[in-house]
Motif scaffolding. Structure first.
Motif, PDB file in Angstrom:
ATOM      1  N   ARG A 104       0.837  -1.202   0.000  1.00 60.85           N
ATOM      2  CA  ARG A 104       0.000   0.000   0.000  1.00 60.85           C
ATOM      3  C   ARG A 104       0.878   1.260   0.000  1.00 60.85           C
ATOM      4  O   ARG A 104       0.675   2.163  -0.805  1.00 60.85           O
ATOM      5  CB  ARG A 104      -0.886  -0.040   1.239  1.00 60.85           C
ATOM      6  N   LEU A 105       1.866   1.292   0.890  1.00 61.47           N
ATOM      7  CA  LEU A 105       2.761   2.450   0.973  1.00 61.47           C
ATOM      8  C   LEU A 105       3.629   2.550  -0.273  1.00 61.47           C
ATOM      9  O   LEU A 105       3.861   3.649  -0.795  1.00 61.47           O
ATOM     10  CB  LEU A 105       3.629   2.389   2.233  1.00 61.47           C
ATOM     11  N   GLN A 106       4.107   1.429  -0.768  1.00 59.92           N
ATOM     12  CA  GLN A 106       4.926   1.445  -1.981  1.00 59.92           C
ATOM     13  C   GLN A 106       4.136   2.003  -3.158  1.00 59.92           C
ATOM     14  O   GLN A 106       4.654   2.814  -3.935  1.00 59.92           O
ATOM     15  CB  GLN A 106       5.431   0.036  -2.297  1.00 59.92           C
ATOM     16  N   ASN A 107       2.889   1.574  -3.292  1.00 59.03           N
ATOM     17  CA  ASN A 107       2.055   2.092  -4.384  1.00 59.03           C
ATOM     18  C   ASN A 107       1.801   3.588  -4.233  1.00 59.03           C
ATOM     19  O   ASN A 107       1.841   4.329  -5.210  1.00 59.03           O
ATOM     20  CB  ASN A 107       0.724   1.338  -4.453  1.00 59.03           C
ATOM     21  N   LEU A 108       1.530   4.022  -2.998  1.00 54.54           N
ATOM     22  CA  LEU A 108       1.283   5.446  -2.774  1.00 54.54           C
ATOM     23  C   LEU A 108       2.519   6.270  -3.109  1.00 54.54           C
ATOM     24  O   LEU A 108       2.425   7.281  -3.809  1.00 54.54           O
ATOM     25  CB  LEU A 108       0.842   5.705  -1.328  1.00 54.54           C
ATOM     26  N   THR A 109       3.682   5.865  -2.616  1.00 55.08           N
ATOM     27  CA  THR A 109       4.901   6.623  -2.904  1.00 55.08           C
ATOM     28  C   THR A 109       5.220   6.617  -4.396  1.00 55.08           C
ATOM     29  O   THR A 109       5.714   7.607  -4.925  1.00 55.08           O
ATOM     30  CB  THR A 109       6.104   6.097  -2.094  1.00 55.08           C
ATOM     31  N   ALA A 110       4.900   5.526  -5.073  1.00 53.18           N
ATOM     32  CA  ALA A 110       5.107   5.484  -6.531  1.00 53.18           C
ATOM     33  C   ALA A 110       4.200   6.493  -7.237  1.00 53.18           C
ATOM     34  O   ALA A 110       4.625   7.175  -8.169  1.00 53.18           O
ATOM     35  CB  ALA A 110       4.865   4.077  -7.059  1.00 53.18           C
ATOM     36  N   ARG A 111       2.945   6.614  -6.776  1.00 49.58           N
ATOM     37  CA  ARG A 111       2.032   7.587  -7.396  1.00 49.58           C
ATOM     38  C   ARG A 111       2.502   9.012  -7.100  1.00 49.58           C
ATOM     39  O   ARG A 111       2.406   9.890  -7.952  1.00 49.58           O
ATOM     40  CB  ARG A 111       0.598   7.413  -6.880  1.00 49.58           C
ATOM     41  N   ILE A 112       2.990   9.257  -5.890  1.00 48.14           N
ATOM     42  CA  ILE A 112       3.496  10.598  -5.555  1.00 48.14           C
ATOM     43  C   ILE A 112       4.706  10.918  -6.417  1.00 48.14           C
ATOM     44  O   ILE A 112       4.829  12.020  -6.948  1.00 48.14           O
ATOM     45  CB  ILE A 112       3.851  10.700  -4.056  1.00 48.14           C
ATOM     46  N   ARG A 113       5.591   9.947  -6.570  1.00 45.60           N
ATOM     47  CA  ARG A 113       6.786  10.150  -7.387  1.00 45.60           C
ATOM     48  C   ARG A 113       6.395  10.404  -8.841  1.00 45.60           C
ATOM     49  O   ARG A 113       6.968  11.255  -9.511  1.00 45.60           O
ATOM     50  CB  ARG A 113       7.693   8.916  -7.300  1.00 45.60           C
ATOM     51  N   GLU A 114       5.404   9.678  -9.316  1.00 44.52           N
ATOM     52  CA  GLU A 114       5.002   9.754 -10.715  1.00 44.52           C
ATOM     53  C   GLU A 114       4.189  11.018 -11.032  1.00 44.52           C
ATOM     54  O   GLU A 114       4.396  11.661 -12.054  1.00 44.52           O
ATOM     55  CB  GLU A 114       4.168   8.514 -11.033  1.00 44.52           C
ATOM     56  N   TYR A 115       3.257  11.387 -10.140  1.00 44.72           N
ATOM     57  CA  TYR A 115       2.325  12.485 -10.439  1.00 44.72           C
ATOM     58  C   TYR A 115       2.514  13.710  -9.551  1.00 44.72           C
ATOM     59  O   TYR A 115       2.091  14.791  -9.918  1.00 44.72           O
ATOM     60  CB  TYR A 115       0.879  12.002 -10.299  1.00 44.72           C
ATOM     61  N   GLY A 116       3.044  13.519  -8.356  1.00 41.62           N
ATOM     62  CA  GLY A 116       3.184  14.616  -7.410  1.00 41.62           C
ATOM     63  C   GLY A 116       2.056  14.612  -6.390  1.00 41.62           C
ATOM     64  O   GLY A 116       0.959  14.108  -6.655  1.00 41.62           O
ATOM     65  N   GLU A 117       2.324  15.184  -5.240  1.00 46.90           N
ATOM     66  CA  GLU A 117       1.360  15.191  -4.136  1.00 46.90           C
ATOM     67  C   GLU A 117       0.077  15.925  -4.510  1.00 46.90           C
ATOM     68  O   GLU A 117      -1.028  15.483  -4.197  1.00 46.90           O
ATOM     69  CB  GLU A 117       2.001  15.843  -2.912  1.00 46.90           C
ATOM     70  N   THR A 118       0.196  17.038  -5.227  1.00 46.28           N
ATOM     71  CA  THR A 118      -0.972  17.838  -5.598  1.00 46.28           C
ATOM     72  C   THR A 118      -1.944  17.034  -6.458  1.00 46.28           C
ATOM     73  O   THR A 118      -3.156  17.097  -6.249  1.00 46.28           O
ATOM     74  CB  THR A 118      -0.519  19.094  -6.373  1.00 46.28           C
ATOM     75  N   GLU A 119      -1.408  16.267  -7.388  1.00 41.87           N
ATOM     76  CA  GLU A 119      -2.262  15.473  -8.269  1.00 41.87           C
ATOM     77  C   GLU A 119      -2.938  14.331  -7.513  1.00 41.87           C
ATOM     78  O   GLU A 119      -4.081  13.975  -7.809  1.00 41.87           O
ATOM     79  CB  GLU A 119      -1.458  14.923  -9.453  1.00 41.87           C
ATOM     80  N   VAL A 120      -2.244  13.762  -6.525  1.00 39.18           N
ATOM     81  CA  VAL A 120      -2.867  12.708  -5.717  1.00 39.18           C
ATOM     82  C   VAL A 120      -4.041  13.293  -4.946  1.00 39.18           C
ATOM     83  O   VAL A 120      -5.127  12.705  -4.895  1.00 39.18           O
ATOM     84  CB  VAL A 120      -1.839  12.053  -4.770  1.00 39.18           C
ATOM     85  N   LEU A 121      -3.856  14.479  -4.395  1.00 43.12           N
ATOM     86  CA  LEU A 121      -4.945  15.134  -3.663  1.00 43.12           C
ATOM     87  C   LEU A 121      -6.098  15.496  -4.605  1.00 43.12           C
ATOM     88  O   LEU A 121      -7.267  15.387  -4.244  1.00 43.12           O
ATOM     89  CB  LEU A 121      -4.421  16.382  -2.944  1.00 43.12           C
ATOM     90  N   ARG A 122      -5.762  15.888  -5.831  1.00 44.05           N
ATOM     91  CA  ARG A 122      -6.805  16.210  -6.814  1.00 44.05           C
ATOM     92  C   ARG A 122      -7.600  14.958  -7.185  1.00 44.05           C
ATOM     93  O   ARG A 122      -8.831  15.005  -7.334  1.00 44.05           O
ATOM     94  CB  ARG A 122      -6.176  16.829  -8.061  1.00 44.05           C
ATOM     95  N   ALA A 123      -6.924  13.828  -7.304  1.00 47.49           N
ATOM     96  CA  ALA A 123      -7.613  12.571  -7.614  1.00 47.49           C
ATOM     97  C   ALA A 123      -8.564  12.190  -6.488  1.00 47.49           C
ATOM     98  O   ALA A 123      -9.677  11.701  -6.729  1.00 47.49           O
ATOM     99  CB  ALA A 123      -6.602  11.458  -7.862  1.00 47.49           C
TER     100      ALA A 123
END
Length: 196
Positions: A104-123
């Motif tokens: 779960r954490l690995q996937n989250l950090t991969a999404r943050i690395r790939e898209y950025g924190e702002t985009e994760v919050l937007r999703a």
């Protein structure tokens, strides 16, 4: 190997083939020196190779730490978890914890690395605008955090593919018995039933 000549006053000891043995000792010493030099060169090259290998390893670790420094800040992860947990009022299960080393954490950090924190919050905000992701259209399925952070699912949520306005443009949603689901304006229906 040795000849001995003695008389009353002195004894002479002569080494037979002295030149041969002297030359042999010199060759043996040269061979030892050559062998030592070769061994030292090998040790130096091995040492240099080991040092180079360690330097490369240290450099890769530094690059990894630098690349992940902004991702693993507890504030970033905490902010995303808090934003996700706000979805509880939409009926979505909150995240209790993210264990270190978990998928779960690995996937989250991969999404943050790939898209950025702002985009994760937007999703996460896009989930609020989707009846489908909230489980209101079918009732059998609802988004989970683990599903959300998977690499194939996240971009679809970020792009808004599940938002209500898009789902209305698609074919009419059907329920289990294949009947078309109707959408009513409840206030209008109430006023008609009460004769107002």
């Amino acid at each position: 190997m040795i000849e001995r000549n003695a008389n009353n006053k002195r004894t002479a000891i002569t080494i037979v083939n002295y030149g041969f043995y002297q030359d042999f000792d010199v060759k043996e010493e040269q061979q030892k020196d050559s062998k030592r030099t070769t061994e030292e060169q090998q040790k130096d090259s091995i040492g240099t190779a080991e040092e180079h290998k360690q330097e490369c390893k240290n450099e890769r670790m530094k690059e990894y730490k630098d690349a992940n420094a902004s991702i693993h800040r507890p504030g970033d992860i905490r902010q995303i978890m808090e934003a996700w947990n706000e979805l509880e009022r939409y009926g979505i299960k909150p995240v209790c914890k993210l264990n270190r080393g978990s998928q779960r954490l690995q996937n989250l950090t991969a999404r943050i690395r790939e898209y950025g924190e702002t985009e994760v919050l937007r999703a996460i905000e896009n989930v609020k605008r989707s009846d489908f992701l909230q489980g209101k259209t079918d009732g059998r399925w609802q988004i989970t955090f683990d599903w959300f952070v998977k690499p194939n699912n996240f971009p679809k949520v970020l792009e808004g593919q599940y938002e209500e306005s898009r789902s209305l443009q698609k074919a009419t949603v059907r329920n289990n018995n294949n009947f078309e689901r109707r959408r009513y304006d409840m206030d209008d229906l109430e006023s008609k039933l009460l004769g107002r």
